[in-house]
Write a protein that holds these residues in place. Structure first.
Motif, PDB file in Angstrom:
ATOM      1  N   ILE A   1     -17.036 -46.731  31.511  1.00  0.00           N
ATOM      2  CA  ILE A   1     -18.478 -46.799  31.239  1.00  0.00           C
ATOM      3  C   ILE A   1     -19.210 -47.839  32.088  1.00  0.00           C
ATOM      4  CG2 ILE A   1     -18.188 -45.963  28.879  1.00  0.00           C
ATOM      5  CD1 ILE A   1     -18.462 -48.847  27.902  1.00  0.00           C
ATOM      6  N   GLY A   2     -18.489 -48.596  32.900  1.00  0.00           N
ATOM      7  CA  GLY A   2     -19.141 -49.581  33.752  1.00  0.00           C
ATOM      8  C   GLY A   2     -19.150 -50.974  33.148  1.00  0.00           C
ATOM      9  N   HIS A   3     -19.296 -51.976  34.014  1.00  0.00           N
ATOM     10  CA  HIS A   3     -19.211 -53.353  33.539  1.00  0.00           C
ATOM     11  C   HIS A   3     -20.425 -53.782  32.731  1.00  0.00           C
ATOM     12  CE1 HIS A   3     -21.664 -53.899  37.163  1.00  0.00           C
ATOM     13  NE2 HIS A   3     -21.987 -55.105  36.738  1.00  0.00           N
ATOM     14  N   ARG A   4     -21.579 -53.161  32.963  1.00  0.00           N
ATOM     15  CA  ARG A   4     -22.781 -53.570  32.230  1.00  0.00           C
ATOM     16  C   ARG A   4     -22.759 -53.077  30.780  1.00  0.00           C
ATOM     17  NH1 ARG A   4     -25.819 -55.952  35.932  1.00  0.00           N
ATOM     18  NH2 ARG A   4     -25.714 -55.229  38.102  1.00  0.00           N
ATOM     19  N   LYS A   5     -22.104 -51.972  30.532  1.00  0.00           N
ATOM     20  CA  LYS A   5     -22.046 -51.421  29.179  1.00  0.00           C
ATOM     21  C   LYS A   5     -20.833 -51.903  28.398  1.00  0.00           C
ATOM     22  CE  LYS A   5     -24.620 -47.171  30.223  1.00  0.00           C
ATOM     23  NZ  LYS A   5     -24.571 -45.682  30.222  1.00  0.00           N
ATOM     24  N   THR A   6     -19.836 -52.419  29.081  1.00  0.00           N
ATOM     25  CA  THR A   6     -18.642 -52.913  28.398  1.00  0.00           C
ATOM     26  C   THR A   6     -18.970 -54.225  27.692  1.00  0.00           C
ATOM     27  OG1 THR A   6     -17.133 -51.883  29.980  1.00  0.00           O
ATOM     28  CG2 THR A   6     -16.284 -53.734  28.713  1.00  0.00           C
ATOM     29  N   THR A   7     -18.665 -54.314  26.420  1.00  0.00           N
ATOM     30  CA  THR A   7     -18.968 -55.507  25.641  1.00  0.00           C
ATOM     31  C   THR A   7     -17.687 -56.202  25.192  1.00  0.00           C
ATOM     32  OG1 THR A   7     -18.985 -54.363  23.507  1.00  0.00           O
ATOM     33  CG2 THR A   7     -21.048 -54.362  24.783  1.00  0.00           C
ATOM     34  N   VAL A   8     -17.831 -57.459  24.844  1.00  0.00           N
ATOM     35  CA  VAL A   8     -16.695 -58.193  24.302  1.00  0.00           C
ATOM     36  C   VAL A   8     -16.259 -57.572  22.980  1.00  0.00           C
ATOM     37  CG1 VAL A   8     -15.936 -60.433  23.416  1.00  0.00           C
ATOM     38  CG2 VAL A   8     -17.344 -60.323  25.480  1.00  0.00           C
ATOM     39  N   ALA A   9     -17.196 -57.030  22.227  1.00  0.00           N
ATOM     40  CA  ALA A   9     -16.852 -56.373  20.965  1.00  0.00           C
ATOM     41  C   ALA A   9     -15.952 -55.161  21.213  1.00  0.00           C
ATOM     42  CB  ALA A   9     -18.123 -55.940  20.235  1.00  0.00           C
ATOM     43  N   ASP A  10     -16.243 -54.390  22.270  1.00  0.00           N
ATOM     44  CA  ASP A  10     -15.391 -53.253  22.615  1.00  0.00           C
ATOM     45  C   ASP A  10     -13.971 -53.714  22.903  1.00  0.00           C
ATOM     46  OD1 ASP A  10     -17.552 -51.494  22.479  1.00  0.00           O
ATOM     47  OD2 ASP A  10     -18.037 -51.746  24.612  1.00  0.00           O
ATOM     48  N   ILE A  11     -13.867 -54.758  23.702  1.00  0.00           N
ATOM     49  CA  ILE A  11     -12.554 -55.269  24.103  1.00  0.00           C
ATOM     50  C   ILE A  11     -11.801 -55.805  22.891  1.00  0.00           C
ATOM     51  CG2 ILE A  11     -11.377 -56.998  25.525  1.00  0.00           C
ATOM     52  CD1 ILE A  11     -13.851 -56.804  27.428  1.00  0.00           C
TER      53      ILE A  11
ATOM     54  N   TYR B   1     -13.630 -64.968  23.144  1.00  0.00           N
ATOM     55  CA  TYR B   1     -14.484 -66.016  23.687  1.00  0.00           C
ATOM     56  C   TYR B   1     -13.778 -67.369  23.741  1.00  0.00           C
ATOM     57  CZ  TYR B   1     -18.801 -63.280  23.813  1.00  0.00           C
ATOM     58  OH  TYR B   1     -19.775 -62.366  24.122  1.00  0.00           O
ATOM     59  N   ARG B   2     -12.735 -67.505  22.982  1.00  0.00           N
ATOM     60  CA  ARG B   2     -11.995 -68.755  23.000  1.00  0.00           C
ATOM     61  C   ARG B   2     -11.429 -69.030  24.386  1.00  0.00           C
ATOM     62  NH1 ARG B   2      -6.393 -69.730  19.598  1.00  0.00           N
ATOM     63  NH2 ARG B   2      -5.907 -71.797  20.436  1.00  0.00           N
ATOM     64  N   PHE B   3     -11.084 -67.979  25.103  1.00  0.00           N
ATOM     65  CA  PHE B   3     -10.460 -68.140  26.408  1.00  0.00           C
ATOM     66  C   PHE B   3     -11.310 -67.596  27.557  1.00  0.00           C
ATOM     67  CE2 PHE B   3      -7.107 -67.872  23.213  1.00  0.00           C
ATOM     68  CZ  PHE B   3      -6.514 -69.117  23.394  1.00  0.00           C
ATOM     69  N   PHE B   4     -12.237 -66.711  27.256  1.00  0.00           N
ATOM     70  CA  PHE B   4     -13.205 -66.223  28.239  1.00  0.00           C
ATOM     71  C   PHE B   4     -14.579 -66.679  27.766  1.00  0.00           C
ATOM     72  CE2 PHE B   4      -9.701 -63.386  29.022  1.00  0.00           C
ATOM     73  CZ  PHE B   4      -9.739 -63.152  30.389  1.00  0.00           C
ATOM     74  N   PRO B   5     -15.137 -67.696  28.362  1.00  0.00           N
ATOM     75  CA  PRO B   5     -16.394 -68.256  27.842  1.00  0.00           C
ATOM     76  C   PRO B   5     -17.560 -67.285  27.875  1.00  0.00           C
ATOM     77  CG  PRO B   5     -15.863 -69.184  29.994  1.00  0.00           C
ATOM     78  CD  PRO B   5     -14.657 -68.431  29.543  1.00  0.00           C
ATOM     79  N   THR B   6     -17.534 -66.317  28.798  1.00  0.00           N
ATOM     80  CA  THR B   6     -18.608 -65.337  28.896  1.00  0.00           C
ATOM     81  C   THR B   6     -18.024 -63.974  29.266  1.00  0.00           C
ATOM     82  OG1 THR B   6     -18.956 -65.729  31.267  1.00  0.00           O
ATOM     83  CG2 THR B   6     -20.231 -67.092  29.722  1.00  0.00           C
ATOM     84  N   ARG B   7     -18.812 -62.949  29.056  1.00  0.00           N
ATOM     85  CA  ARG B   7     -18.408 -61.618  29.505  1.00  0.00           C
ATOM     86  C   ARG B   7     -18.316 -61.586  31.027  1.00  0.00           C
ATOM     87  NH1 ARG B   7     -22.171 -56.398  28.619  1.00  0.00           N
ATOM     88  NH2 ARG B   7     -23.217 -57.416  30.366  1.00  0.00           N
ATOM     89  N   ALA B   8     -19.164 -62.364  31.690  1.00  0.00           N
ATOM     90  CA  ALA B   8     -19.125 -62.427  33.153  1.00  0.00           C
ATOM     91  C   ALA B   8     -17.772 -62.919  33.646  1.00  0.00           C
ATOM     92  CB  ALA B   8     -20.233 -63.335  33.669  1.00  0.00           C
ATOM     93  N   ALA B   9     -17.128 -63.816  32.903  1.00  0.00           N
ATOM     94  CA  ALA B   9     -15.809 -64.303  33.300  1.00  0.00           C
ATOM     95  C   ALA B   9     -14.782 -63.181  33.249  1.00  0.00           C
ATOM     96  CB  ALA B   9     -15.388 -65.451  32.394  1.00  0.00           C
TER      97      ALA B   9
END
Length: 252
Positions: free
Chosen positions: A64-74, A86-94
């Motif tokens: 679905i692309g990086h803009r639509k992929t959310t941390v909630a999905d992962i 988020y404990r280990f990836f401070p942002t979705r951009a990371a």
């Protein structure tokens, strides 16, 4: 996906900084209970968690692309919470940057393998340029979400892209220097020759420029062959046509 002003490195090793790690609280507590929470086991557990989260993230990005992929999905696919991610990836951009690093590292490894082949430097250079062009064009046509991720990385100057650019330039410089020493190429300076090659071939592997030319209806395969002949002549190869410049000639 390099730029002509990318800073040269002196070593030719191909490595890519992967993403940061993830491990669930349950893994950590179990390790403490078993009494083997050593630095070695800690690193192994965290490494597995990091790879797992990036596997899931890449799967979503490809779909679905990086803009639509959310941390909630992962997090949902991992069976954990967003807080754990988020404990280990401070942002979705990371996460996006780490997935990008994985993808371009695959190309860098192929390029490095081509550069180390047992063949004349001129043939390896032709094959290397073909690899860069073919992968960029294939992503645009067959893997558009990945192409879009790389375009964002280029536009926003992500660190993973900068590392990749430096690696490709280093590999090219070493290869051109070999050609100069063997008498296949003629140039005053390997660094200058590398910058010239990158500038000349940039429209055929930079994701944004490749997309523009495809949209304009250009025959990219024919144009790439012509440009490689031009580069080989510029390097003073005896006959640019003697090298096979067909982008389909190398299976890498």
């Amino acid at each position: 996906m390099t730029a002509p002003d990318a800073k040269e490195k002196t070593s030719g090793s191909v490595s890519m900084v992967r993403g940061v790690y993830w491990a669930s609280d349950r893994q950590e507590s179990e390790s403490h209970e078993r009494g083997f929470y050593s630095s070695a086991s800690d690193e192994a557990i965290l490494g597995q968690g990091r790879d797992r989260i990036l596997d899931i993230a890449e799967k979503h990005i490809r779909r679905i692309g990086h803009r639509k992929t959310t941390v909630a999905d992962i997090a949902s696919d991992l069976g954990t919470s967003r807080a754990s991610v988020y404990r280990f990836f401070p942002t979705r951009a990371a996460i996006n940057s780490s997935v990008c690093g994985r993808i371009i590292n695959e190309v860098a490894e192929i390029v490095f393998a081509v550069a180390r082949m047992d063949a004349p430097a001129s043939k390896r250079l032709v094959d290397l340029l073909n690899v860069l062009h073919r992968h960029s064009r294939r992503r645009l046509v067959e893997e558009r979400p990945i192409h879009d991720l790389l375009v964002a990385a280029m536009n926003e100057r992500w660190a993973t892209i900068n590392v990749h650019n430096e690696q490709i330039q280093t590999i090219l410089t070493a290869l051109i220097r070999e050609g100069l020493q063997a008498g296949e190429f003629h140039a005053e300076d390997a660094d200058d020759a590398t910058r010239g090659v990158i500038t000349a071939f940039l429209p055929f592997f930079h994701p944004i420029l490749v997309e523009q030319r495809v949209q304009e209806g250009e025959d990219m395969a024919a144009a790439a062959r012509a440009q490689i002949r031009f580069i080989m002549r510029a390097l003073d190869k005896s006959d640019g046509r003697s090298a096979n410049v067909d982008p389909t000639s190398n299976g890498a």
